[in-house]
Structure formats: C-alpha cells, structure tokens
Design a protein around this motif. Structure first.
Motif, PDB file in Angstrom:
ATOM      1  N   LEU A  13     -21.571 -27.339 -51.011  1.00 57.40           N
ATOM      2  CA  LEU A  13     -20.872 -27.929 -52.151  1.00 57.40           C
ATOM      3  C   LEU A  13     -21.903 -28.323 -53.196  1.00 57.40           C
ATOM      4  O   LEU A  13     -23.085 -28.478 -52.889  1.00 57.40           O
ATOM      5  N   SER A  25     -18.000 -33.897 -56.416  1.00 51.90           N
ATOM      6  CA  SER A  25     -18.088 -32.679 -55.621  1.00 51.90           C
ATOM      7  C   SER A  25     -17.382 -31.515 -56.293  1.00 51.90           C
ATOM      8  O   SER A  25     -16.276 -31.655 -56.794  1.00 51.90           O
ATOM      9  N   THR A  27     -17.035 -26.933 -55.867  1.00 53.13           N
ATOM     10  CA  THR A  27     -17.252 -25.782 -55.001  1.00 53.13           C
ATOM     11  C   THR A  27     -17.205 -24.507 -55.825  1.00 53.13           C
ATOM     12  O   THR A  27     -16.604 -24.481 -56.902  1.00 53.13           O
ATOM     13  N   VAL A  51     -13.416 -30.329 -56.370  1.00 51.88           N
ATOM     14  CA  VAL A  51     -12.658 -30.405 -55.121  1.00 51.88           C
ATOM     15  C   VAL A  51     -11.502 -31.388 -55.233  1.00 51.88           C
ATOM     16  O   VAL A  51     -10.514 -31.242 -54.533  1.00 51.88           O
ATOM     17  N   ASP A  54      -9.265 -29.858 -59.064  1.00 51.58           N
ATOM     18  CA  ASP A  54      -9.138 -28.406 -59.234  1.00 51.58           C
ATOM     19  C   ASP A  54      -9.534 -27.902 -60.622  1.00 51.58           C
ATOM     20  O   ASP A  54      -9.247 -26.769 -60.961  1.00 51.58           O
TER      21      ASP A  54
END
Length: 179
Positions: A13, A25, A27, A51, A54
C-alpha cells in the motif's frame, strides 16, 4: 548454507494522504497507467485509489517527456498496463520521492525459509535474499524464521551486519548451537 528468501505477495500500500477524506492509505488496485499525448510530448501517470473513499489520484511517472525518449517496449507496457512495469515504477525510490509517498509493506511479503534446518551440522549458515526492497529488521525476521525469542536470537545468532537496524537487502548470519 541454507537459502532464505523474502518475497512480495502483493504490491504494498502507499502511505499517501487523500485530498478528500484525509486517509493515509492508497492502493494501485489492478495497476493502471494513464498516458496523455500533447504533440510530441507524453505524460505518464500511475493511477492510485484511496482505500477509504475510493477516490482516484495520479502519481507522475513521466512529465512532458519527448516520445522519442521512450523505449518502444516500455511505452507499449504503459499502454498495456503491464503489471511488471507497475511494480517496477511503484518500487522506484525516485518516483516515491517525487510524488511524496512511502510504501507500507505490512502484509505484503512472506519469508520463504526451508524447514528441517535442525538436521544441518552446527553451526548453520543462512543466506537471506530479498526479491524486492522490503524493509525489515533482521532480528525480527530471524526470530520469525527460526521460531526463536528475541533474547535467544541475541544469544545464538552471529552476524556481520547489525541485527537491530532495518534492512531491505540481503544478508547472512550463523546460528550457533545451544550451550
């Protein structure tokens, strides 16, 4: 000599603050690039997703680079969202510095250590190799791999490298027999 390997199980991450929800965080998800042409100049971004909320953001990979400066295979990789290229760019420390993020390796790697090492002649020499630059303390890695406590690691392990300093490159150590 016993070989151990630290391998990536997934992409790490990113520790990167989201502009919407302030989460720390993000991704890369499936790992996608966005390539934008402006005349004979290209911009390439790696898309990341928060995360928590979105939201999609972009990490600059190349900015206003001449098309001729790209290796054709690399450019094809950007267009095809090549997963090897995603990993290579994400693990590039220059990209991390330029885009102000760090990698969170928690749960993204595993230690591949053969069992049955106790059958070896004492002392046992172990060589640890890293497939990716996973930052880990050798003391903790050895304790996990051998099933020792940290105090037993201090008593029975001999190494040329400091065991309490985080490393992300290979090292070796010797397991001494019980006294």
């Amino acid at each position: 000599m016993l070989p151990w390997a630290v391998r990536r199980t997934r992409l790490p991450l990113l520790s990167l603050r989201c502009v919407d929800c302030r989460s720390e965080s993000a991704t890369t998800g499936e790992g996608r690039f966005r390539v934008n042409a402006n005349g004979k100049l290209l911009d390439v971004w790696l898309l990341v997703r928060c995360v928590s909320c979105d939201r999609t953001s972009k990490l600059t990979v190349h900015e206003r680079a001449p098309v001729r400066s790209f290796d054709p295979a690399e450019l094809d990789g950007y267009h095809a969202n090549d997963q090897g290229l995603v990993a290579a760019r994400l693990l590039d420390p220059l990209l991390a510095r330029r885009n102000r993020f760090t990698l969170d390796w928690a749960g993204a790697w595993e230690l591949d250590a053969p069992s049955g090492w106790s059958d070896e002649a004492w002392p046992v020499r172990v060589e640890v190799a890293f497939d990716d630059p996973v930052p880990v303390r050798p003391e903790w890695l050895i304790a996990q791999g051998l099933g020792f406590s940290r105090s037993e690691v201090a008593r029975r392990i001999k190494s040329d490298t400091p065991l309490r300093r985080t490393r992300s490159t290979g090292f070796s150590f010797t397991v001494m027999p019980l006294d």
